[in-house]
Design a protein around this motif. Structure first.
Motif, PDB file in Angstrom:
ATOM      1  N   UNK A 123       0.827  -1.205   0.000  1.00 51.87           N
ATOM      2  CA  UNK A 123       0.000   0.000   0.000  1.00 51.87           C
ATOM      3  C   UNK A 123       0.866   1.262   0.000  1.00 51.87           C
ATOM      4  N   UNK A 124       1.946   1.241   0.777  1.00 51.86           N
ATOM      5  CA  UNK A 124       2.817   2.406   0.849  1.00 51.86           C
ATOM      6  C   UNK A 124       3.485   2.688  -0.496  1.00 51.86           C
ATOM      7  N   UNK A 125       3.791   1.628  -1.239  1.00 49.89           N
ATOM      8  CA  UNK A 125       4.478   1.795  -2.514  1.00 49.89           C
ATOM      9  C   UNK A 125       3.533   1.799  -3.708  1.00 49.89           C
ATOM     10  N   UNK A 126       2.240   1.552  -3.462  1.00 44.70           N
ATOM     11  CA  UNK A 126       1.278   1.528  -4.553  1.00 44.70           C
ATOM     12  C   UNK A 126       1.456   0.335  -5.474  1.00 44.70           C
ATOM     13  N   UNK A 127       1.838  -0.800  -4.889  1.00 34.66           N
ATOM     14  CA  UNK A 127       2.084  -2.015  -5.683  1.00 34.66           C
ATOM     15  C   UNK A 127       1.109  -3.110  -5.305  1.00 34.66           C
ATOM     16  N   UNK A 128       1.096  -4.156  -6.126  1.00 36.03           N
ATOM     17  CA  UNK A 128       0.360  -5.367  -5.818  1.00 36.03           C
ATOM     18  C   UNK A 128       1.110  -6.116  -4.726  1.00 36.03           C
ATOM     19  N   UNK A 129       0.379  -6.692  -3.750  1.00 37.47           N
ATOM     20  CA  UNK A 129       1.037  -7.442  -2.679  1.00 37.47           C
ATOM     21  C   UNK A 129       1.830  -8.623  -3.222  1.00 37.47           C
ATOM     22  N   UNK A 130       1.370  -9.181  -4.335  1.00 38.66           N
ATOM     23  CA  UNK A 130       2.075 -10.297  -4.960  1.00 38.66           C
ATOM     24  C   UNK A 130       3.496  -9.908  -5.366  1.00 38.66           C
ATOM     25  N   UNK A 131       3.659  -8.656  -5.801  1.00 39.23           N
ATOM     26  CA  UNK A 131       4.987  -8.177  -6.201  1.00 39.23           C
ATOM     27  C   UNK A 131       5.931  -8.153  -5.009  1.00 39.23           C
ATOM     28  N   UNK A 132       5.423  -7.698  -3.848  1.00 35.38           N
ATOM     29  CA  UNK A 132       6.253  -7.667  -2.637  1.00 35.38           C
ATOM     30  C   UNK A 132       6.646  -9.088  -2.247  1.00 35.38           C
ATOM     31  N   UNK A 133       5.691 -10.014  -2.328  1.00 35.53           N
ATOM     32  CA  UNK A 133       5.976 -11.407  -1.981  1.00 35.53           C
ATOM     33  C   UNK A 133       7.077 -11.977  -2.871  1.00 35.53           C
ATOM     34  N   UNK A 134       7.005 -11.686  -4.164  1.00 38.66           N
ATOM     35  CA  UNK A 134       8.021 -12.191  -5.086  1.00 38.66           C
ATOM     36  C   UNK A 134       9.394 -11.605  -4.757  1.00 38.66           C
ATOM     37  N   UNK A 135       9.433 -10.332  -4.457  1.00 40.77           N
ATOM     38  CA  UNK A 135      10.702  -9.691  -4.119  1.00 40.77           C
ATOM     39  C   UNK A 135      11.340 -10.370  -2.908  1.00 40.77           C
ATOM     40  N   UNK A 136      10.568 -10.504  -1.827  1.00 45.90           N
ATOM     41  CA  UNK A 136      11.098 -11.048  -0.582  1.00 45.90           C
ATOM     42  C   UNK A 136      11.557 -12.496  -0.742  1.00 45.90           C
ATOM     43  N   UNK A 137      10.899 -13.216  -1.635  1.00 47.17           N
ATOM     44  CA  UNK A 137      11.207 -14.633  -1.797  1.00 47.17           C
ATOM     45  C   UNK A 137      12.091 -14.941  -3.003  1.00 47.17           C
ATOM     46  N   UNK A 138      12.720 -13.900  -3.592  1.00 48.77           N
ATOM     47  CA  UNK A 138      13.693 -14.124  -4.645  1.00 48.77           C
ATOM     48  C   UNK A 138      13.110 -14.493  -5.987  1.00 48.77           C
ATOM     49  N   UNK A 139      11.903 -13.998  -6.292  1.00 48.45           N
ATOM     50  CA  UNK A 139      11.296 -14.225  -7.598  1.00 48.45           C
ATOM     51  C   UNK A 139      11.512 -12.992  -8.484  1.00 48.45           C
ATOM     52  N   UNK A 140      11.410 -13.186  -9.785  1.00 47.93           N
ATOM     53  CA  UNK A 140      11.637 -12.097 -10.720  1.00 47.93           C
ATOM     54  C   UNK A 140      10.488 -11.092 -10.702  1.00 47.93           C
ATOM     55  N   UNK A 141      10.846  -9.807 -10.681  1.00 49.38           N
ATOM     56  CA  UNK A 141       9.886  -8.716 -10.834  1.00 49.38           C
ATOM     57  C   UNK A 141      10.526  -7.668 -11.746  1.00 49.38           C
ATOM     58  N   UNK A 142       9.751  -6.666 -12.127  1.00 53.77           N
ATOM     59  CA  UNK A 142      10.302  -5.648 -13.015  1.00 53.77           C
ATOM     60  C   UNK A 142      11.374  -4.827 -12.292  1.00 53.77           C
ATOM     61  N   UNK A 143      12.306  -4.308 -13.066  1.00 53.38           N
ATOM     62  CA  UNK A 143      13.421  -3.560 -12.488  1.00 53.38           C
ATOM     63  C   UNK A 143      12.926  -2.331 -11.729  1.00 53.38           C
ATOM     64  N   UNK A 144      11.932  -1.627 -12.288  1.00 53.89           N
ATOM     65  CA  UNK A 144      11.453  -0.393 -11.644  1.00 53.89           C
ATOM     66  C   UNK A 144      10.879  -0.684 -10.261  1.00 53.89           C
ATOM     67  N   UNK A 145      10.117  -1.795 -10.142  1.00 53.80           N
ATOM     68  CA  UNK A 145       9.578  -2.179  -8.832  1.00 53.80           C
ATOM     69  C   UNK A 145      10.707  -2.574  -7.887  1.00 53.80           C
ATOM     70  N   UNK A 146      11.650  -3.349  -8.409  1.00 55.04           N
ATOM     71  CA  UNK A 146      12.777  -3.813  -7.600  1.00 55.04           C
ATOM     72  C   UNK A 146      13.537  -2.620  -7.018  1.00 55.04           C
ATOM     73  N   UNK A 147      13.793  -1.630  -7.849  1.00 52.28           N
ATOM     74  CA  UNK A 147      14.527  -0.448  -7.416  1.00 52.28           C
ATOM     75  C   UNK A 147      13.777   0.296  -6.324  1.00 52.28           C
ATOM     76  N   UNK A 148      12.458   0.431  -6.498  1.00 52.55           N
ATOM     77  CA  UNK A 148      11.664   1.186  -5.527  1.00 52.55           C
ATOM     78  C   UNK A 148      11.604   0.479  -4.175  1.00 52.55           C
ATOM     79  N   UNK A 149      11.476  -0.836  -4.207  1.00 55.50           N
ATOM     80  CA  UNK A 149      11.434  -1.590  -2.948  1.00 55.50           C
ATOM     81  C   UNK A 149      12.779  -1.503  -2.229  1.00 55.50           C
ATOM     82  N   UNK A 150      13.875  -1.607  -2.978  1.00 56.65           N
ATOM     83  CA  UNK A 150      15.206  -1.491  -2.381  1.00 56.65           C
ATOM     84  C   UNK A 150      15.375  -0.145  -1.684  1.00 56.65           C
TER      85      UNK A 150
END
Length: 364
Positions: A29-56
């Protein structure tokens, strides 16, 4: 271009994620993303670079260090809204007779059927905090509480458990404010503005109008405030906020007690244990001081006997079976000697579930 957390850095990423005590839903919610995207990031799954950068950036991680740009194969898109296989397994634990195929989606079951494992996890320990909480709310209709402990000690689970102890509480959502989000906790005016939004008041509403709205709502239902990550507030800011908000609200509430057993409660969630050790915040010395938050016993390591008791109780459940190899000894060995958050993760792992991907969404 897609990117993922390199396998050797997944543990480091999860530790950074837990230190901030985010849930996937809140972070999404804070980043305006789908929760699934956060789950993939935390668990080492591929996501788009722009999302990856913002989460980092949000978690303070070094992108260049942890990124893995290997070519992904057959990875589903971030926009997929279908249930993951892990979520389907969770539904199965809630009583579905058959796992549903992702290619043949069905209507989800009634809500009370599928958070079974979450309900059972809430039963682990925290007995002393629960007992103190019940003592206070039996005596007081208005009360504030400091929920505190070291990082990853289960403060959010403890909060969920306490909320379930409120007599006759309906399903009204608490008024939740993360003071670490968007600089909310950096100034008193920011906090007042956040409250006006939560209470659906005009942005220019005065503190008196805000308190009037709270007391009006209290006449018909429980009103519960949750201020998350108060340990992020500058020194002295929390004390000043309590003097401007909570103390006058309690005084005002005493003049307009509702009929029935409705409560006006506030929870301050300290994820690092710093507030509980600070002398800047005045806390209640006894049960007769509702204008000051009551310091609950700090969340602590789960002892062996508490885990033994929980597993014994689980063995008598008709809805869940004890997974093979799940013992108190194993939980202690794989959770840094009983760190609550790691205990929850290990239980989920034994059940074939992902804590970050599934159960965290049930947190308040």
């Amino acid at each position: 271009m897609s990117v993922r957390v390199a396998p050797q850095y997944i543990r480091e990423v999860k530790q950074a994620y837990k230190r901030r005590c985010h849930t996937q839903q809140r972070l999404a919610e804070e980043l305006g993303m789908n929760r699934d995207t956060i789950s993939k990031f935390v668990n080492g799954k591929f996501i788009s670079y722009s999302y990856f950068e913002e989460i980092c950036q949000k978690l303070g991680l070094n992108l260049e260090k942890i990124a893995d740009f290997e070519i992904e194969e057959n990875e589903p898109s971030d926009s997929s809204e279908r249930l993951s296989s892990l979520e389907e397994r969770l539904l199965g634990y809630g009583g579905l007779s058959d796992l549903q195929s992702p290619s043949n989606p069905v209507e989800p079951p009634p809500q009370h059927r599928f958070p079974v494992l979450f309900d059972r996890i809430l039963e682990i320990d925290f007995k002393e905090q629960s007992q103190r909480f019940k003592q206070v709310i039996e005596l007081q209709r208005t009360a504030g509480f400091l929920v505190h402990g070291e990082p990853c000690y289960g403060q959010q689970f403890l909060l969920n458990r306490l909320l379930r102890l409120i007599p006759g509480r309906q399903n009204q959502s608490p008024i939740k404010i993360d003071v670490s989000s968007s600089g909310v906790g950096k100034s008193i005016p920011n906090l007042w503005r956040e409250l006006t939004a939560c209470l659906q008041l005009a942005r220019e509403a005065t503190p008196t109008e805000i308190m009037d709205r709270v007391c009006d709502r209290w006449q018909t239902q429980d009103v519960i405030f949750v201020f998350y990550t108060v340990d992020y507030m500058p020194p002295g800011m929390l004390s000043e906020w309590l003097q401007e908000f909570w103390e006058p609200l309690v005084t005002r509430a005493k003049k307009s007690l509702p009929q029935g057993d409705k409560h006006l409660l506030m929870f301050l969630v300290d994820n690092c244990g710093s507030v509980g050790q600070s002398s800047n915040v005045r806390l209640a010395e006894n049960f007769e001081q509702p204008e000051y938050p009551f310091r609950l016993p700090p969340a602590s390591l789960f002892p062996r006997e508490a885990l033994d008791e929980w597993i014994d109780n689980l063995s008598m459940s008709s809805q869940l079976q004890i997974p093979t190899g799940l013992t108190a000894k194993v939980l202690l060995e794989r959770s840094n000697n009983g760190v609550p958050h790691y205990v929850y993760e290990e239980i989920c792992r034994h059940c074939g579930l992902s804590w970050e991907g599934v159960l965290a969404k049930w947190l308040i």
